[in-house]
Design a protein around this motif. Structure first.
Motif, PDB file in Angstrom:
ATOM      1  N   MET A   1      41.094  23.999  35.184  1.00 48.34           N
ATOM      2  CA  MET A   1      41.680  25.125  34.455  1.00 48.34           C
ATOM      3  C   MET A   1      40.570  25.954  33.842  1.00 48.34           C
ATOM      4  O   MET A   1      39.403  25.563  33.856  1.00 48.34           O
ATOM      5  CB  MET A   1      42.631  24.606  33.371  1.00 48.34           C
ATOM      6  N   THR A   2      40.949  27.072  33.292  1.00 48.54           N
ATOM      7  CA  THR A   2      39.963  27.919  32.623  1.00 48.54           C
ATOM      8  C   THR A   2      39.595  27.301  31.277  1.00 48.54           C
ATOM      9  O   THR A   2      40.340  26.488  30.720  1.00 48.54           O
ATOM     10  CB  THR A   2      40.516  29.334  32.379  1.00 48.54           C
ATOM     11  N   VAL A   3      38.458  27.706  30.756  1.00 48.65           N
ATOM     12  CA  VAL A   3      38.029  27.261  29.433  1.00 48.65           C
ATOM     13  C   VAL A   3      39.055  27.697  28.390  1.00 48.65           C
ATOM     14  O   VAL A   3      39.413  26.918  27.497  1.00 48.65           O
ATOM     15  CB  VAL A   3      36.619  27.801  29.106  1.00 48.65           C
ATOM     16  N   ASP A   4      39.563  28.930  28.521  1.00 49.75           N
ATOM     17  CA  ASP A   4      40.559  29.429  27.566  1.00 49.75           C
ATOM     18  C   ASP A   4      41.835  28.586  27.590  1.00 49.75           C
ATOM     19  O   ASP A   4      42.381  28.252  26.534  1.00 49.75           O
ATOM     20  CB  ASP A   4      40.886  30.898  27.843  1.00 49.75           C
ATOM     21  N   ASP A   5      42.319  28.253  28.784  1.00 47.62           N
ATOM     22  CA  ASP A   5      43.516  27.412  28.884  1.00 47.62           C
ATOM     23  C   ASP A   5      43.265  26.028  28.289  1.00 47.62           C
ATOM     24  O   ASP A   5      44.123  25.461  27.614  1.00 47.62           O
ATOM     25  CB  ASP A   5      43.967  27.271  30.340  1.00 47.62           C
TER      26      ASP A   5
END
Length: 188
Positions: A15-19
């Motif tokens: 997943m993304t770092v933000d997620d």
């Protein structure tokens, strides 16, 4: 480790770092994470707001604890909330061990093995459902086999521990560390 600014999921998945940061925030509201954070603070270890952070990792790992820096959760190797929460719990146990043991030396195979035994046993990493999903099917003794396997995997990444030293260290501290359930009254 790569820096935590990458917000694009890895080509391998994840997943993304933000997620992942969003999932870390959710994990902070779970009872076990709250309990461990509370006991870290009671032990005199203050946890800054950035103590647990998501990053994109170059190594094939789920996360890690680094003395003086905190916990990293590897967004590009995780896909669901349960995985993120599990990593946070596991690494908080390492942080607790580091906090309560004035002389813990991560380059000492026995010290490292002890914290890995405790984290594997107390975090739920080796719950039979997780083991089943990993493809390990055993009705009896699965939890201890899992903890041993995961301790050896972690110690393999410690440049101060040869495979023989890692196995000897794990066996030497097994009973004491497996039965040490602090800060829990018993293994969760």
């Amino acid at each position: 480790m790569a820096d935590g600014t990458d917000s694009v999921p890895s080509a391998k998945g994840g997943m993304t770092v933000d997620d992942c940061e969003t999932m870390i925030q959710r994990s902070l509201r779970t009872p076990t994470v709250k309990f461990l954070r509370e006991h870290l603070e009671k032990s005199g270890c203050n946890i800054a707001s950035n103590f647990i952070r998501a990053v994109s990792c170059n190594q094939r790992m789920s996360g890690g604890y680094v003395r003086g820096e905190g916990i990293v959760v590897c967004s590009n190797h995780l896909t669901i909330q349960d995985e993120v929460t599990q990593v946070v719990i596991h690494e908080l146990i390492h942080a607790f061990d580091d906090c309560r043991a004035a002389n813990l030396d991560w380059t000492n195979c026995a010290h490292h093995a002890c914290s890995e035994i405790r984290a594997g046993h107390l975090s739920g990493d080796c719950h039979y459902k997780r083991e089943l999903l990993r493809g390990y099917v055993k009705l009896r003794g699965h939890e201890q086999d899992c903890v041993r396997r995961r301790v050896m995997k972690s110690l393999a990444n410690n440049p101060y521990c040869s495979p023989a030293a890692a196995k000897d260290a794990m066996e030497a501290v097994w009973d004491t560390c497996y039965n040490d359930t602090k800060p829990f009254h018993r293994a969760p």
